[in-house]
Each structure stands twice: as structure tokens, then as C-alpha cells.
Design a protein around this motif. Structure first.
Motif, PDB file in Angstrom:
ATOM      1  N   MET A   1       3.343   0.778 -16.717  1.00  0.00           N
ATOM      2  CA  MET A   1       2.032   0.402 -16.198  1.00  0.00           C
ATOM      3  C   MET A   1       1.020   0.595 -17.312  1.00  0.00           C
ATOM      4  SD  MET A   1       0.138   1.925 -12.800  1.00  0.00           S
ATOM      5  CE  MET A   1      -1.363   1.206 -12.112  1.00  0.00           C
ATOM      6  N   GLY A   2       0.053  -0.313 -17.412  1.00  0.00           N
ATOM      7  CA  GLY A   2      -0.972  -0.150 -18.427  1.00  0.00           C
ATOM      8  C   GLY A   2      -2.216  -0.947 -18.085  1.00  0.00           C
ATOM      9  N   HIS A   3      -3.312  -0.586 -18.749  1.00  0.00           N
ATOM     10  CA  HIS A   3      -4.600  -1.245 -18.528  1.00  0.00           C
ATOM     11  C   HIS A   3      -5.149  -1.770 -19.838  1.00  0.00           C
ATOM     12  CE1 HIS A   3      -9.161  -0.855 -18.276  1.00  0.00           C
ATOM     13  NE2 HIS A   3      -8.879  -1.845 -17.442  1.00  0.00           N
ATOM     14  N   SER A   4      -5.730  -2.958 -19.804  1.00  0.00           N
ATOM     15  CA  SER A   4      -6.356  -3.573 -20.969  1.00  0.00           C
ATOM     16  C   SER A   4      -5.306  -3.795 -22.062  1.00  0.00           C
ATOM     17  CB  SER A   4      -7.537  -2.706 -21.434  1.00  0.00           C
ATOM     18  OG  SER A   4      -8.309  -3.362 -22.398  1.00  0.00           O
ATOM     19  N   GLY A   5      -5.547  -3.306 -23.272  1.00  0.00           N
ATOM     20  CA  GLY A   5      -4.519  -3.432 -24.303  1.00  0.00           C
ATOM     21  C   GLY A   5      -3.235  -2.735 -23.911  1.00  0.00           C
ATOM     22  N   GLY A   6      -3.346  -1.716 -23.054  1.00  0.00           N
ATOM     23  CA  GLY A   6      -2.140  -1.071 -22.535  1.00  0.00           C
ATOM     24  C   GLY A   6      -1.382  -1.973 -21.590  1.00  0.00           C
ATOM     25  N   GLY A   7      -2.109  -2.838 -20.875  1.00  0.00           N
ATOM     26  CA  GLY A   7      -1.435  -3.824 -20.033  1.00  0.00           C
ATOM     27  C   GLY A   7      -0.607  -4.787 -20.851  1.00  0.00           C
TER      28      GLY A   7
ATOM     29  N   VAL B   1      -2.722  -7.747 -12.650  1.00  0.00           N
ATOM     30  CA  VAL B   1      -3.977  -7.543 -11.924  1.00  0.00           C
ATOM     31  C   VAL B   1      -5.125  -7.844 -12.888  1.00  0.00           C
ATOM     32  CG1 VAL B   1      -5.380  -5.933 -10.585  1.00  0.00           C
ATOM     33  CG2 VAL B   1      -2.879  -5.708 -10.575  1.00  0.00           C
ATOM     34  N   HIS B   2      -6.083  -8.656 -12.451  1.00  0.00           N
ATOM     35  CA  HIS B   2      -7.190  -8.993 -13.349  1.00  0.00           C
ATOM     36  C   HIS B   2      -8.474  -9.170 -12.545  1.00  0.00           C
ATOM     37  CE1 HIS B   2      -7.116 -10.131 -17.740  1.00  0.00           C
ATOM     38  NE2 HIS B   2      -8.404 -10.155 -17.456  1.00  0.00           N
ATOM     39  N   GLY B   3      -9.587  -8.773 -13.158  1.00  0.00           N
ATOM     40  CA  GLY B   3     -10.887  -8.968 -12.552  1.00  0.00           C
ATOM     41  C   GLY B   3     -11.402 -10.369 -12.820  1.00  0.00           C
ATOM     42  N   GLY B   4     -11.848 -11.057 -11.781  1.00  0.00           N
ATOM     43  CA  GLY B   4     -12.362 -12.405 -11.946  1.00  0.00           C
ATOM     44  C   GLY B   4     -13.669 -12.456 -12.703  1.00  0.00           C
ATOM     45  N   ALA B   5     -14.406 -11.315 -12.773  1.00  0.00           N
ATOM     46  CA  ALA B   5     -15.672 -11.251 -13.489  1.00  0.00           C
ATOM     47  C   ALA B   5     -15.529 -10.569 -14.850  1.00  0.00           C
ATOM     48  CB  ALA B   5     -16.704 -10.514 -12.637  1.00  0.00           C
ATOM     49  N   ASP B   6     -14.305 -10.376 -15.306  1.00  0.00           N
ATOM     50  CA  ASP B   6     -14.040  -9.672 -16.570  1.00  0.00           C
ATOM     51  C   ASP B   6     -14.578 -10.490 -17.748  1.00  0.00           C
ATOM     52  OD1 ASP B   6     -12.967  -8.274 -18.747  1.00  0.00           O
ATOM     53  OD2 ASP B   6     -11.062  -7.880 -17.728  1.00  0.00           O
ATOM     54  N   ARG B   7     -15.458  -9.887 -18.546  1.00  0.00           N
ATOM     55  CA  ARG B   7     -15.997 -10.531 -19.736  1.00  0.00           C
ATOM     56  C   ARG B   7     -15.442  -9.900 -21.009  1.00  0.00           C
ATOM     57  NH1 ARG B   7     -21.158  -9.454 -20.414  1.00  0.00           N
ATOM     58  NH2 ARG B   7     -21.603 -11.330 -21.663  1.00  0.00           N
TER      59      ARG B   7
ATOM     60  N   GLU C   1      -4.127 -14.813 -15.821  1.00  0.00           N
ATOM     61  CA  GLU C   1      -3.543 -15.963 -15.138  1.00  0.00           C
ATOM     62  C   GLU C   1      -2.448 -16.607 -15.995  1.00  0.00           C
ATOM     63  OE1 GLU C   1      -7.050 -17.818 -12.420  1.00  0.00           O
ATOM     64  OE2 GLU C   1      -7.436 -17.793 -14.577  1.00  0.00           O
ATOM     65  N   TRP C   2      -2.686 -16.699 -17.296  1.00  0.00           N
ATOM     66  CA  TRP C   2      -1.670 -17.283 -18.183  1.00  0.00           C
ATOM     67  C   TRP C   2      -0.401 -16.435 -18.176  1.00  0.00           C
ATOM     68  CZ3 TRP C   2       1.596 -16.208 -22.096  1.00  0.00           C
ATOM     69  CH2 TRP C   2       2.174 -17.296 -22.763  1.00  0.00           C
ATOM     70  N   LEU C   3      -0.560 -15.129 -18.290  1.00  0.00           N
ATOM     71  CA  LEU C   3       0.613 -14.251 -18.320  1.00  0.00           C
ATOM     72  C   LEU C   3       1.378 -14.306 -16.996  1.00  0.00           C
ATOM     73  CD1 LEU C   3      -0.832 -11.219 -20.279  1.00  0.00           C
ATOM     74  CD2 LEU C   3       1.240 -12.490 -20.885  1.00  0.00           C
ATOM     75  N   ALA C   4       0.654 -14.300 -15.887  1.00  0.00           N
ATOM     76  CA  ALA C   4       1.334 -14.362 -14.592  1.00  0.00           C
ATOM     77  C   ALA C   4       2.126 -15.646 -14.457  1.00  0.00           C
ATOM     78  CB  ALA C   4       0.321 -14.234 -13.460  1.00  0.00           C
ATOM     79  N   GLY C   5       1.624 -16.733 -15.072  1.00  0.00           N
ATOM     80  CA  GLY C   5       2.357 -17.991 -15.038  1.00  0.00           C
ATOM     81  C   GLY C   5       3.530 -18.028 -15.988  1.00  0.00           C
ATOM     82  N   ALA C   6       3.457 -17.240 -17.073  1.00  0.00           N
ATOM     83  CA  ALA C   6       4.509 -17.261 -18.091  1.00  0.00           C
ATOM     84  C   ALA C   6       5.682 -16.345 -17.756  1.00  0.00           C
ATOM     85  CB  ALA C   6       3.929 -16.863 -19.454  1.00  0.00           C
TER      86      ALA C   6
ATOM     87  N   SER D   1       0.669  -4.705 -15.034  1.00  0.00           N
ATOM     88  CA  SER D   1      -0.170  -4.987 -16.197  1.00  0.00           C
ATOM     89  C   SER D   1      -1.568  -5.330 -15.697  1.00  0.00           C
ATOM     90  CB  SER D   1       0.425  -6.152 -16.998  1.00  0.00           C
ATOM     91  OG  SER D   1      -0.371  -6.465 -18.120  1.00  0.00           O
ATOM     92  N   ILE D   2      -2.537  -4.451 -15.998  1.00  0.00           N
ATOM     93  CA  ILE D   2      -3.903  -4.605 -15.505  1.00  0.00           C
ATOM     94  C   ILE D   2      -4.814  -5.050 -16.647  1.00  0.00           C
ATOM     95  CG2 ILE D   2      -5.830  -3.462 -14.349  1.00  0.00           C
ATOM     96  CD1 ILE D   2      -3.864  -1.419 -13.233  1.00  0.00           C
ATOM     97  N   SER D   3      -5.531  -6.133 -16.447  1.00  0.00           N
ATOM     98  CA  SER D   3      -6.499  -6.659 -17.428  1.00  0.00           C
ATOM     99  C   SER D   3      -5.886  -6.898 -18.803  1.00  0.00           C
ATOM    100  CB  SER D   3      -7.694  -5.702 -17.572  1.00  0.00           C
ATOM    101  OG  SER D   3      -8.243  -5.347 -16.337  1.00  0.00           O
ATOM    102  N   PRO D   4      -4.690  -7.504 -18.887  1.00  0.00           N
ATOM    103  CA  PRO D   4      -4.025  -7.626 -20.186  1.00  0.00           C
ATOM    104  C   PRO D   4      -4.585  -8.752 -21.045  1.00  0.00           C
ATOM    105  CG  PRO D   4      -2.726  -8.730 -18.514  1.00  0.00           C
ATOM    106  CD  PRO D   4      -3.887  -8.087 -17.793  1.00  0.00           C
TER     107      PRO D   4
END
Length: 295
Positions: free
Chosen positions: A100-106, A235-241, A249-254, A125-128
Motif C-alpha cells: 500500500m502506498g500514497h502519492s509517489g509511494g502509490g 484510489v484518486h482524488g478527482g480534485a487532485d492538482r 485512471e490510466w493506471l487502473a485501465g492498464a 495505490s493511492i494518488s499514484p
């Protein structure tokens, strides 16, 4: 929690954290290896300790090379996380595990999942960050100016990235837009304010490890996410800047069979309010039901 240094046998040391067997009655222990973001040290996520105890989860984590107590390893790629994880869990006598990881850890959590085969039981994988330069993804689109400038510098090579970080150190704090949204600022006031305790020491040590991370994100990762066979949740935030949702979305599709939780109102930090639910998902995915009639 205990800490130890693992000698990698090549002049490098990996600093490892271990919360130990949770001893949850009636629940088979599950090791989850936590992968930290950029720039963090690798202590496991304290805001998830209560949930982990309830779920029978033992946290193992480590400082990526150059952070905390781990020896620097310039020019490492994302794939090197698989070797480091294997060294950490082997030193602790751990067999199969989840990640499990977040951001670059994701992003780094995907490496052992792709390269260590069925030893990895599940992935969150959160916010990867997605691979750089892949088709059908405008990699920088939607990034806040500060993050985009930093990663464009990395894409231009080590010398440009080092010059960028030297110049950035002269800019007063708060004058660069890295992409935090109001929901992120609110999240820092709650349990995930814990992130300050792992970001502070990482930044105090200087930018070298951050530079190595960013260079790894924008060069060949050393593996294909499509090779991940373990159950995977992105897991990803839709408002993530900071890392725009198109990356998740790309990773989940790949990744074959991956599940995507897109949280429309969340940014890069506030999305962590779903982390306990994601950890519960991981505990279930990594412990498939036993066939009827087994002991």
C-alpha cells in the motif's frame, strides 16, 4: 514499533520499520508493506494503526534510499523498490505480503506487485503517478504550477533538476502553488496532519532523495504495470492538482482487473480519508475465502 538497518550486501543499508504481529484474536496476521510519498521518511501510517489492529495487519515499511536511515542510491529506478521490499521482508522472515502506498509511494508500491509475482497478495495505490510519456495521457495536464515546474525540470535531466531545487530553496515558503485544495488543508488539521512528522525530517536532510524520486518518475520505471496480477485498487482524488486524476485512471485501465475509486471532491491529501476503507478492501482481497470444507 521497532526499527532496524538491513545490510543489502553492496555497501548500502535499508532502514526498516516493523509494528510486529498485531495479535488480533480470530484474524490471521497480514503483512502490509507501506510505501511513503515524496518527500517523506518511511515510518508506517499512524492514522491507520487502529484500523490495522482491528484487521490483523502488521505494518512493515522502509526509508527509500537517500531518505532517513537508508543509504543514498542515485539514479535508482522505480523497479528498485521491488528489490528493497524483498530485502526488508526477507530480513524479517516474512513470506507473502500486500502493499500500500500514497502519492509517489502509490507508484513505488506497484514495483513489487509487478516483479515479485504471487508473493504479493494485493495492492492499494493511492494518488499514484503514472508512467511518463505513455500514450493517451497528457502527463502534465492539470498539475499545479509548482509541481509541473519541478517535474519538467526532472524530465530535462539531473543537472536541470538540481538547479531547479537550488533555486526553489530561495523562494519563501507558501509562494509556490503545489496544488493543495481547501479539502487538503482541512485534512492536515485532522489525523493526517501526521504527514508533517514524516515530511519534516525528509526535507531537513536536503533535496537529494527528492531529486532521485522525481528522476525515477520521469524515466523508464523498469517494469510494465500491465504485469501486475494481484488484486489492485487505485484510489484518486478527482480534485487532485498535485497528481491529476488522469494518472490514476490510466493506471487502473492498464493494470488487469484493477478497481478504481475516484473521489470527486478530494485532493491529493484529503483523499486519504478513504484510506481506512481501502485498507479494509486490501485485507479482504489479500485473504481470499477458503474453499468450503477446508480446515
Amino acid at each position: 514499533m521497532t526499527e532496524r538497518d538491513v545490510d543489502l550486501g553492496d555497501g548500502h543499508v535499508l532502514h526498516v520499520y516493523d509494528t510486529g504481529d498485531p495479535g488480533t484474536p480470530g484474524v490471521e496476521p497480514l503483512v502490509v508493506v507501506w510505501h511513503h510519498g515524496t518527500p517523506n521518511i518511511g515510518a508506517p501510517p499512524r492514522p491507520l494503526f487502529d484500523a490495522a489492529a482491528r484487521l490483523g495487519i502488521r505494518w512493515v515499511s522502509y526509508d527509500r534510499p537517500g531518505y532517513g536511515g537508508s543509504t543514498p542510491r542515485p539514479d535508482r529506478d522505480v523497479a528498485s523498490a521491488a528489490r528493497d521490499v524483498a530485502a526488508a521482508v526477507d530480513a524479517l522472515g516474512v513470506g507473502p505480503f500486500a502493499v500500500m502506498g500514497h502519492s509517489g509511494g502509490g507508484t513505488h508500491a506497484l514495483a513489487p506487485a509487478a516483479l515479485l509475482g504471487d508473493r504479493v497478495l494485493g495492492v492499494v495505490s493511492i494518488s499514484p503517478v503514472a508512467p511518463f510519456g505513455v500514450p493517451e495521457l497528457d502527463w502534465f495536464d492539470g498539475m499545479a504550477p509548482g509541481g509541473e515546474a519541478s517535474l519538467r525540470a526532472a524530465a530535462a535531466g539531473r543537472a536541470v533538476k538540481e538547479a531547479h531545487e537550488a533555486a526553489a530553496a530561495l523562494v519563501p515558503q507558501g509562494q509556490v502553488d503545489f496544488g493543495f485544495v481547501p479539502a487538503d488543508e482541512q485534512a492536515f488539521e485532522g489525523p493526517w496532519g501526521w504527514l508533517g512528522s514524516v515530511v519534516g525530517p525528509a526535507l531537513a536532510a536536503g533535496p537529494a532523495a527528492l531529486i532521485d524520486d522525481d528522476l525515477a518518475y520521469v524515466t523508464d520505471w523498469g517494469f510494465d504495470p500491465a504485469g501486475i496480477a494481484a488484486p489492485t485498487l487505485v484510489v484518486h482524488g478527482g480534485a487532485d492538482r498535485m497528481v491529476p486524476p488522469a494518472h490514476g485512471e490510466w493506471l487502473a485501465g492498464a493494470i488487469p482487473g484493477a478497481e478504481l475509486w475516484l473521489q470527486p471532491e478530494d485532493g491529493h491529501i484529503s483523499v486519504l480519508r478513504t484510506a481506512e476503507e481501502a485498507l479494509t478492501w486490501l485485507a479482504r482481497a489479500a485473504r481470499p475465502p477458503r474453499p468450503t470444507g477446508t480446515d
